[in-house]
Design a protein around this motif. Structure first.
Motif, PDB file in Angstrom:
ATOM      1  N   LEU A  97       0.817  -0.747  -0.047  1.00 49.32           N
ATOM      2  CA  LEU A  97       0.174  -0.490   0.219  1.00 49.32           C
ATOM      3  C   LEU A  97       1.108   1.233   0.535  1.00 49.32           C
ATOM      4  N   ALA A  98       2.121   1.179   1.239  1.00 55.57           N
ATOM      5  CA  ALA A  98       2.911   2.563   1.007  1.00 55.57           C
ATOM      6  C   ALA A  98       3.361   2.785  -0.502  1.00 55.57           C
ATOM      7  N   VAL A  99       3.558   1.560  -0.860  1.00 56.40           N
ATOM      8  CA  VAL A  99       4.566   1.805  -2.355  1.00 56.40           C
ATOM      9  C   VAL A  99       3.737   1.953  -3.836  1.00 56.40           C
ATOM     10  N   TRP A 100       2.486   2.140  -3.485  1.00 53.74           N
ATOM     11  CA  TRP A 100       1.310   2.144  -4.474  1.00 53.74           C
ATOM     12  C   TRP A 100       1.178   4.048  -4.234  1.00 53.74           C
ATOM     13  N   GLU A 101       0.966   4.216  -3.003  1.00 53.62           N
ATOM     14  CA  GLU A 101       1.154   5.805  -3.219  1.00 53.62           C
ATOM     15  C   GLU A 101       1.799   6.637  -3.966  1.00 53.62           C
ATOM     16  N   ILE A 102       3.092   5.889  -3.551  1.00 47.44           N
ATOM     17  CA  ILE A 102       4.458   6.542  -4.627  1.00 47.44           C
ATOM     18  C   ILE A 102       3.966   6.479  -6.004  1.00 47.44           C
ATOM     19  N   ALA A 103       4.155   5.471  -6.503  1.00 44.85           N
ATOM     20  CA  ALA A 103       3.819   4.481  -7.307  1.00 44.85           C
ATOM     21  C   ALA A 103       2.474   4.864  -8.554  1.00 44.85           C
ATOM     22  N   ASP A 104       1.523   5.216  -7.493  1.00 42.56           N
ATOM     23  CA  ASP A 104       0.718   6.213  -8.562  1.00 42.56           C
ATOM     24  C   ASP A 104       0.662   7.718  -9.083  1.00 42.56           C
ATOM     25  N   ARG A 105       2.013   8.355  -8.016  1.00 45.50           N
ATOM     26  CA  ARG A 105       2.016   8.829  -7.951  1.00 45.50           C
ATOM     27  C   ARG A 105       3.350   9.462  -9.496  1.00 45.50           C
ATOM     28  N   TYR A 106       3.583   8.150  -9.919  1.00 36.24           N
ATOM     29  CA  TYR A 106       5.154   8.301 -10.685  1.00 36.24           C
ATOM     30  C   TYR A 106       5.080   7.262 -12.221  1.00 36.24           C
ATOM     31  N   ARG A 107       3.433   6.798 -11.822  1.00 35.96           N
ATOM     32  CA  ARG A 107       3.194   5.938 -13.372  1.00 35.96           C
ATOM     33  C   ARG A 107       2.813   6.393 -14.523  1.00 35.96           C
ATOM     34  N   LEU A 108       3.052   7.810 -14.566  1.00 38.37           N
ATOM     35  CA  LEU A 108       2.689   8.006 -15.582  1.00 38.37           C
ATOM     36  C   LEU A 108       5.005   8.252 -16.480  1.00 38.37           C
ATOM     37  N   LEU A 109       6.093   8.801 -15.044  1.00 36.64           N
ATOM     38  CA  LEU A 109       6.475   8.460 -15.637  1.00 36.64           C
ATOM     39  C   LEU A 109       7.691   7.406 -15.903  1.00 36.64           C
ATOM     40  N   VAL A 110       6.868   6.332 -15.296  1.00 34.09           N
ATOM     41  CA  VAL A 110       7.367   5.344 -15.501  1.00 34.09           C
ATOM     42  C   VAL A 110       7.541   5.011 -16.647  1.00 34.09           C
ATOM     43  N   ALA A 111       5.958   5.427 -17.732  1.00 34.91           N
ATOM     44  CA  ALA A 111       5.596   4.596 -18.796  1.00 34.91           C
ATOM     45  C   ALA A 111       6.828   5.607 -19.765  1.00 34.91           C
ATOM     46  N   MET A 112       7.052   6.363 -19.240  1.00 32.75           N
ATOM     47  CA  MET A 112       7.958   7.592 -20.538  1.00 32.75           C
ATOM     48  C   MET A 112       9.354   6.864 -20.111  1.00 32.75           C
ATOM     49  N   ALA A 113       9.718   6.526 -19.223  1.00 35.62           N
ATOM     50  CA  ALA A 113      11.273   5.981 -18.778  1.00 35.62           C
ATOM     51  C   ALA A 113      11.382   5.055 -19.340  1.00 35.62           C
ATOM     52  N   GLN A 114      10.504   3.995 -19.893  1.00 33.99           N
ATOM     53  CA  GLN A 114      10.708   2.417 -20.291  1.00 33.99           C
ATOM     54  C   GLN A 114      11.017   2.690 -22.157  1.00 33.99           C
ATOM     55  N   ARG A 115      10.867   4.062 -22.109  1.00 37.65           N
ATOM     56  CA  ARG A 115      11.785   5.030 -23.958  1.00 37.65           C
ATOM     57  C   ARG A 115      12.635   5.061 -23.897  1.00 37.65           C
ATOM     58  N   SER A 116      13.538   5.275 -22.438  1.00 28.78           N
ATOM     59  CA  SER A 116      14.529   5.693 -22.456  1.00 28.78           C
ATOM     60  C   SER A 116      15.320   4.683 -21.719  1.00 28.78           C
ATOM     61  N   VAL A 117      15.353   4.716 -20.287  1.00 28.11           N
ATOM     62  CA  VAL A 117      15.907   4.444 -19.173  1.00 28.11           C
ATOM     63  C   VAL A 117      15.655   2.815 -19.208  1.00 28.11           C
ATOM     64  N   THR A 118      14.690   2.115 -19.854  1.00 30.26           N
ATOM     65  CA  THR A 118      14.767   0.936 -20.002  1.00 30.26           C
ATOM     66  C   THR A 118      13.573  -0.053 -18.564  1.00 30.26           C
ATOM     67  N   MET A 119      12.848  -0.989 -19.363  1.00 31.85           N
ATOM     68  CA  MET A 119      12.407  -1.310 -17.667  1.00 31.85           C
ATOM     69  C   MET A 119      13.088  -2.352 -16.907  1.00 31.85           C
ATOM     70  N   GLU A 120      14.681  -2.349 -18.004  1.00 32.59           N
ATOM     71  CA  GLU A 120      15.849  -3.074 -16.818  1.00 32.59           C
ATOM     72  C   GLU A 120      16.783  -2.267 -16.022  1.00 32.59           C
ATOM     73  N   GLY A 121      16.999  -1.318 -16.044  1.00 33.12           N
ATOM     74  CA  GLY A 121      16.734   0.254 -15.843  1.00 33.12           C
ATOM     75  C   GLY A 121      16.160   0.079 -14.419  1.00 33.12           C
ATOM     76  N   ILE A 122      14.554   0.105 -14.905  1.00 29.10           N
ATOM     77  CA  ILE A 122      14.382   0.537 -13.771  1.00 29.10           C
ATOM     78  C   ILE A 122      14.359  -0.628 -12.784  1.00 29.10           C
ATOM     79  N   LYS A 123      14.581  -1.866 -13.009  1.00 33.65           N
ATOM     80  CA  LYS A 123      14.005  -2.685 -12.186  1.00 33.65           C
ATOM     81  C   LYS A 123      15.412  -2.639 -10.839  1.00 33.65           C
ATOM     82  N   GLN A 124      17.322  -2.355 -11.863  1.00 37.33           N
ATOM     83  CA  GLN A 124      17.911  -2.214 -10.858  1.00 37.33           C
ATOM     84  C   GLN A 124      18.241  -1.102  -9.886  1.00 37.33           C
ATOM     85  N   ARG A 125      17.141   0.119 -10.474  1.00 38.60           N
ATOM     86  CA  ARG A 125      16.457   0.858  -9.063  1.00 38.60           C
ATOM     87  C   ARG A 125      16.132   0.194  -7.916  1.00 38.60           C
TER      88      ARG A 125
END
Length: 211
Positions: A97-125
């Motif tokens: 629940l705590a993680v979702w509160e943050i993820a909800d704020r950043y979910r559109l950013l994550v969608a954008m980051a997949q094009r430049s940072v890549t999912m692998e980069g996000i997973k590493q973070r």
């Protein structure tokens, strides 16, 4: 010498403040308009284009920095969510629940980051969150709280991917954002093999703010 050192400190402080402001404004602008350019971000931040590029050499670098900040916030939320909770199942539900509160704020950013940072980069973070989750799941399995026989390390990936899936579902309009936190906690508990009646009890507890 003292004056020069003080001046450098003040300059560094101003630069840090400028960088922070650019990142805060960039996040708001990109969430409002995913195609916002560096020029748009500079204007919104009240600085010249050169200042933005002085901190971030490209739009991709700016998005990567924002993604770093999002990952740090998720790590902190996961740690805080389960702090002081002994029951592995309750700790898991509160952490999700705590993680979702943050993820909800950043979910559109994550969608954008997949094009430049890549999912692998996000997973590493997010490695610290995953490692923390593995330890929690392993303890719950050892104590008989989690009945799933899926290895804890693999189960942690299942939980991580379910969060990404929920973010996409909300982005696609398939799930109301206000329902996604409960869905994240419920999905994690069920995947871990928590008894059906216990799932309902835990959701009532954590969503009701009970202790």
């Amino acid at each position: 010498m003292t004056t020069g050192s003080s001046g450098n400190g003040a300059g560094s402080s101003r630069a840090d403040a400028n960088r922070r402001r650019i990142m805060d404004v960039a996040l708001m602008e990109l969430l409002r308009d995913p195609d916002a350019s560096m020029d748009q971000i500079a204007r919104a931040a009240g600085v010249v284009r050169r200042t933005v590029y002085g901190h971030f050499p490209s739009r991709e670098a700016l998005i990567a920095a924002l993604t770093d900040g999002a990952a740090e916030a998720v790590i902190a939320a996961h740690t805080a969510g389960r702090a002081g909770v002994d029951d592995p199942a309750e700790a898991l539900a509160r952490a999700m629940l705590a993680v979702w509160e943050i993820a909800d704020r950043y979910r559109l950013l994550v969608a954008m980051a997949q094009r430049s940072v890549t999912m692998e980069g996000i997973k590493q973070r997010l490695t610290p969150v995953r490692e923390d989750c593995v330890a929690l799941l392993r303890r719950g399995q050892q104590e008989g709280v989690f009945a799933s026989r899926v290895p804890a390390a693999a189960l942690a990936y299942v939980h991580e991917q379910s969060l990404f899936g929920l973010m996409e579902a909300v982005n696609e309009g398939l799930l109301p954002a206000e329902d996604a936190g409960r869905a994240a906690a419920e999905t994690a508990l069920r995947a871990a093999g928590v008894r059906e009646e216990r799932v309902g009890e835990l959701l009532g507890l954590v969503l009701g703010g009970g202790g």
